[in-house]
Enzyme design. Structure first.
Site, PDB file in Angstrom:
ATOM      1  CE  LYS A   1      -7.704  -4.195  24.117  1.00  0.00           C
ATOM      2  NZ  LYS A   1      -6.445  -3.728  24.662  1.00  0.00           N
TER       3      LYS A   1
ATOM      4  N   GLY B   1      -2.387   2.564  40.736  1.00  0.00           N
ATOM      5  CA  GLY B   1      -2.677   1.137  40.634  1.00  0.00           C
ATOM      6  C   GLY B   1      -1.416   0.378  40.242  1.00  0.00           C
TER       7      GLY B   1
ATOM      8  CG  ASN C   1      -4.694   2.151  27.062  1.00  0.00           C
ATOM      9  OD1 ASN C   1      -3.785   2.403  26.268  1.00  0.00           O
ATOM     10  ND2 ASN C   1      -4.802   0.983  27.663  1.00  0.00           N
TER      11      ASN C   1
HETATM   12  P1  NAI Z   1      -5.178  -0.465  37.809  1.00  0.00           P
HETATM   13  O1  NAI Z   1      -6.616  -0.828  37.731  1.00  0.00           O
HETATM   14  O2  NAI Z   1      -4.230  -1.383  38.506  1.00  0.00           O
HETATM   15  O3  NAI Z   1      -5.003   0.991  38.481  1.00  0.00           O
HETATM   16  C1  NAI Z   1      -5.854   2.063  38.228  1.00  0.00           C
HETATM   17  C2  NAI Z   1      -5.898   2.880  39.518  1.00  0.00           C
HETATM   18  O4  NAI Z   1      -6.586   4.102  39.262  1.00  0.00           O
HETATM   19  C3  NAI Z   1      -6.637   2.175  40.643  1.00  0.00           C
HETATM   20  O5  NAI Z   1      -5.849   2.184  41.811  1.00  0.00           O
HETATM   21  C4  NAI Z   1      -7.911   3.018  40.809  1.00  0.00           C
HETATM   22  O6  NAI Z   1      -8.370   3.039  42.155  1.00  0.00           O
HETATM   23  C5  NAI Z   1      -7.433   4.377  40.353  1.00  0.00           C
HETATM   24  N1  NAI Z   1      -8.474   5.293  39.917  1.00  0.00           N
HETATM   25  C6  NAI Z   1      -9.581   5.034  39.189  1.00  0.00           C
HETATM   26  N2  NAI Z   1     -10.275   6.161  38.984  1.00  0.00           N
HETATM   27  C7  NAI Z   1      -9.569   7.164  39.564  1.00  0.00           C
HETATM   28  C8  NAI Z   1      -9.763   8.568  39.677  1.00  0.00           C
HETATM   29  N3  NAI Z   1     -10.821   9.179  39.166  1.00  0.00           N
HETATM   30  N4  NAI Z   1      -8.821   9.291  40.324  1.00  0.00           N
HETATM   31  C9  NAI Z   1      -7.749   8.702  40.880  1.00  0.00           C
HETATM   32  N5  NAI Z   1      -7.530   7.372  40.812  1.00  0.00           N
HETATM   33  C10 NAI Z   1      -8.424   6.618  40.167  1.00  0.00           C
HETATM   34  O7  NAI Z   1      -4.724  -0.213  36.294  1.00  0.00           O
HETATM   35  P2  NAI Z   1      -3.258  -0.195  35.693  1.00  0.00           P
HETATM   36  O8  NAI Z   1      -2.915  -1.530  35.165  1.00  0.00           O
HETATM   37  O9  NAI Z   1      -2.349   0.484  36.638  1.00  0.00           O
HETATM   38  O10 NAI Z   1      -3.486   0.740  34.416  1.00  0.00           O
HETATM   39  C11 NAI Z   1      -3.665   2.134  34.566  1.00  0.00           C
HETATM   40  C12 NAI Z   1      -3.988   2.738  33.201  1.00  0.00           C
HETATM   41  O11 NAI Z   1      -2.929   2.461  32.302  1.00  0.00           O
HETATM   42  C13 NAI Z   1      -5.255   2.201  32.539  1.00  0.00           C
HETATM   43  O12 NAI Z   1      -5.825   3.235  31.793  1.00  0.00           O
HETATM   44  C14 NAI Z   1      -4.727   1.130  31.602  1.00  0.00           C
HETATM   45  O13 NAI Z   1      -5.594   0.916  30.513  1.00  0.00           O
HETATM   46  C15 NAI Z   1      -3.417   1.766  31.161  1.00  0.00           C
HETATM   47  N6  NAI Z   1      -2.400   0.824  30.710  1.00  0.00           N
HETATM   48  C16 NAI Z   1      -1.960  -0.167  31.544  1.00  0.00           C
HETATM   49  C17 NAI Z   1      -0.984  -1.058  31.121  1.00  0.00           C
HETATM   50  C18 NAI Z   1      -0.440  -2.124  32.029  1.00  0.00           C
HETATM   51  O14 NAI Z   1       0.630  -2.700  31.715  1.00  0.00           O
HETATM   52  N7  NAI Z   1      -1.081  -2.426  33.148  1.00  0.00           N
HETATM   53  C19 NAI Z   1      -0.439  -0.978  29.739  1.00  0.00           C
HETATM   54  C20 NAI Z   1      -0.912   0.137  28.975  1.00  0.00           C
HETATM   55  C21 NAI Z   1      -1.878   0.987  29.446  1.00  0.00           C
END
Ligand code: NAI
Length: 370
Positions: free
Chosen positions: A87, A188, A267
Site C-alpha cells: 500500500k 455508497g 475494510n
Molecule cells: P463510498 O465512499 O462510495 O460509500 C461509503 C458510504 O458510506 C457513503 O455513501 C457514506 O455516506 C456512507 N457512510 C459513511 N459513514 C456512515 C455511517 N456512519 N453510517 C452510514 N453510512 C455512512 O465507499 P465504497 O467504495 O462503497 O466502499 C465502502 C467500504 O468498502 C469502505 O470501507 C471501503 O474501504 C470498502 N471497500 C470498497 C471496495 C470497492 O471496490 N469500492 C473494495 C474493498 C473494500
C-alpha cells in the site's frame, strides 16, 4: 521512463520488524511526502492502492499504511490471487494538493522499485490520477482504458453478496435470500450495488446512510426501510452488512447488535482483533472483511494476467468467495475460535509454505496500449 524530478527525490528505508520494506518518499520541490509499504512479497509482487489523505503527521500515516499493507497480504492470500501485500500513502489533501507534479514525483519512486510494488487507486486517488502515474512508470493497474477491468465496486458487491449467502448457509443450512432481513450500513458505491442484488434475490432491506438522498433513491427502487445511522446497528435482522467505514465492530457497538451474522464490504471492520472473539462469544457469525470484500482486488488483478482482463473469469473467481468463507467458518467451528482468527491462521499457513506462489510475472498490457 521520465526522470524529471530525479535530483530532488529521496527514498529512505524505515525498518519495522514484520514488514519487508517501508520507504519514505520525499521530494520537497513538489511537496511530496509519501510512504510505500511492502508487507510481504513472498507470494508475488506487492499490489495495493495509493491513499491520498491529509494525515496530521507521519506517525499516523505510517500506522495506516502498515495496517493497510498487511491487510492486502491476507486479502490476496485468502482469495488465492497470488499477489503480495502493499500500500502507499501520500500525505496530502486530495482536493488541494493533488497536482500532476506531485503524482509524477511519486510515480518516479514507484518506478525505482522496479515492480516490487504495483499501485492502484484508493481513497483520494482516482483512476485518472493512476493514469498520470502511468506516464512515468508501468507498475500500475486499474487504468481507465479500453481493456480495463472497470468499476471495482460492482465486483466487490457481488463478492459481498456471495459472502452473505455463505453466512445464511452456515446459519440456516440454506443460502436462499427470500424473506431474509439484511441491514446495510452505508449505501455508497458498493452498498448500493449490493442492495440491488439482494433485492432481486428476495431479501427485505433495511438501509442507512449519512446521505438521505441516496437512501430515498434506494427506497424507491427496492422498498427498503430507512433507519438512522445509530439505529441500523441495533436493528433485528439476519445479516448486518457494514459497507461504510472501518472500526464499526467494537466494545461499544457489539453489545447492541441484534443480528445473526455480520457480512459486509467495509475494510477493517474490527476495531481490535479481540472484537472478533466478542462476536463469536455472542454467537454472531462474522465473515472476515478481507475475504468477503476481495472482489475488487480479484477483478482488477486479472488485468495483470497473461490473458488480460476477462469479466467472465473475474465473475467466476469472485464467486469462489462463497466457498472460501465456508472453509473459514468450518475451521473456526472445529477449533472453537473466531472466524477472524481462522482466516489469519489460514493466511499464515499459506504464507509459511508459500502456497499459491506466483510463477508467471505480471503483464502490464496497458504499457503497450499507450
Ligand atoms: P463510498 O465512499 O462510495 O460509500 C461509503 C458510504 O458510506 C457513503 O455513501 C457514506 O455516506 C456512507 N457512510 C459513511 N459513514 C456512515 C455511517 N456512519 N453510517 C452510514 N453510512 C455512512 O465507499 P465504497 O467504495 O462503497 O466502499 C465502502 C467500504 O468498502 C469502505 O470501507 C471501503 O474501504 C470498502 N471497500 C470498497 C471496495 C470497492 O471496490 N469500492 C473494495 C474493498 C473494500
Amino acid at each position: 521512463m521520465a526522470q524529471a524530478c530525479e535530483k530532488t527525490l529521496t527514498l529512505e528505508e524505515i525498518s519495522v520488524p514484520g514488514y519487508e520494506k517501508i520507504i519514505r518518499v520525499l521530494n520537497m520541490d513538489v511537496g511530496l511526502h509519501a510512504i510505500i509499504c511492502i508487507h510481504s512479497s513472498v507470494i508475488g509482487p506487492a499490489l495495493g492502492g495509493i491513499r491520498i489523505y491529509p494525515y496530521l503527521n507521519e506517525e499516523m500515516a505510517l500506522k495506516d499504511v502498515m495496517r493497510l499493507a498487511k491487510a492486502m497480504t491476507y486479502k490476496s492470500l485468502l482469495s488465492e490471487c497470488s499477489w503480495g501485500g502493499g500500500k502507499a500513502v501520500i500525505i496530502a489533501d486530495p482536493k488541494e494538493d493533488k497536482k500532476k507534479e506531485l503524482l509524477s514525483a511519486f510515480a518516479e519512486a514507484v518506478d525505482q522499485l522496479k515492480g516490487e510494488y504495483i499501485c492502484a487507486e484508493d481513497v483520494g486517488c482516482s483512476p485518472e490520477d493512476v493514469l498520470i502515474i502511468s506516464k512515468t512508470t508501468p507498475y500500475v493497474v486499474g487504468l481507465p482504458h479500453k481493456k480495463s477491468s472497470g468499476n471495482p465496486a460492482v465486483f466487490t458487491a457481488w463478492g459481498t453478496f456471495r459472502g452473505i449467502q455463505s453466512a445464511l448457509k452456515k446459519i440456516y443450512d440454506s443460502s436462499d435470500l427470500e424473506g431474509r432481513k439484511i441491514a446495510i450500513q452505508g449505501i455508497g458505491a458498493v452498498g448500493f450495488e449490493l442492495a440491488k442484488l439482494l433485492f432481486w434475490a428476495g431479501a427485505h432491506l433495511i438501509i442507512s446512510d449519512l446521505d438521505q438522498k441516496k437512501c430515498l433513491e434506494l427506497q424507491q427502487l427496492t422498498g427498503a426501510v430507512i433507519l438512522s445511522t445509530e439505529e441500523i446497528l441495533k436493528t433485528k435482522c439476519d445479516v448486518l452488512a457494514p459497507c461504510a467505514m472501518g472500526g464499526v465492530l467494537n466494545s461499544c457497538t457489539i453489545p447492541l447488535l441484534r443480528c445473526l451474522a455480520v457480512a459486509g464490504c467495509a475494510n477493517n471492520q474490527l476495531l481490535n482483533d479481540s472484537d472478533a472473539d466478542e462476536l463469536a462469544s455472542r454467537g454472531i457469525l462474522y465473515s472476515p472483511d478481507f475475504i468477503i470484500n476481495a472482489g475488487g482486488l480479484i477483478n482488477v488483478s486479472l488485468e495483470l494476467e497473461a490473458e488480460g482482463y476477462c469479466p467472465i473469469r473475474a465473475r467466476n473467481r469472485v464467486n469462489r468467495i462463497y466457498d472460501q468463507l465456508m472453509v473459514i467458518y468450518d475451521i473456526a467451528e472445529q477449533n472453537r475460535f473466531s472466524t477472524h482468527k481462522a482466516a489469519l491462521s489460514l493466511g499464515d499457513y499459506r504464507l509459511k509454505y508459500q502456497i499459491g506462489k506466483r510463477i508467471e510475472p505480471p503483464y502490464f498490457h496497458h504499457a503497450s496500449l499507450s
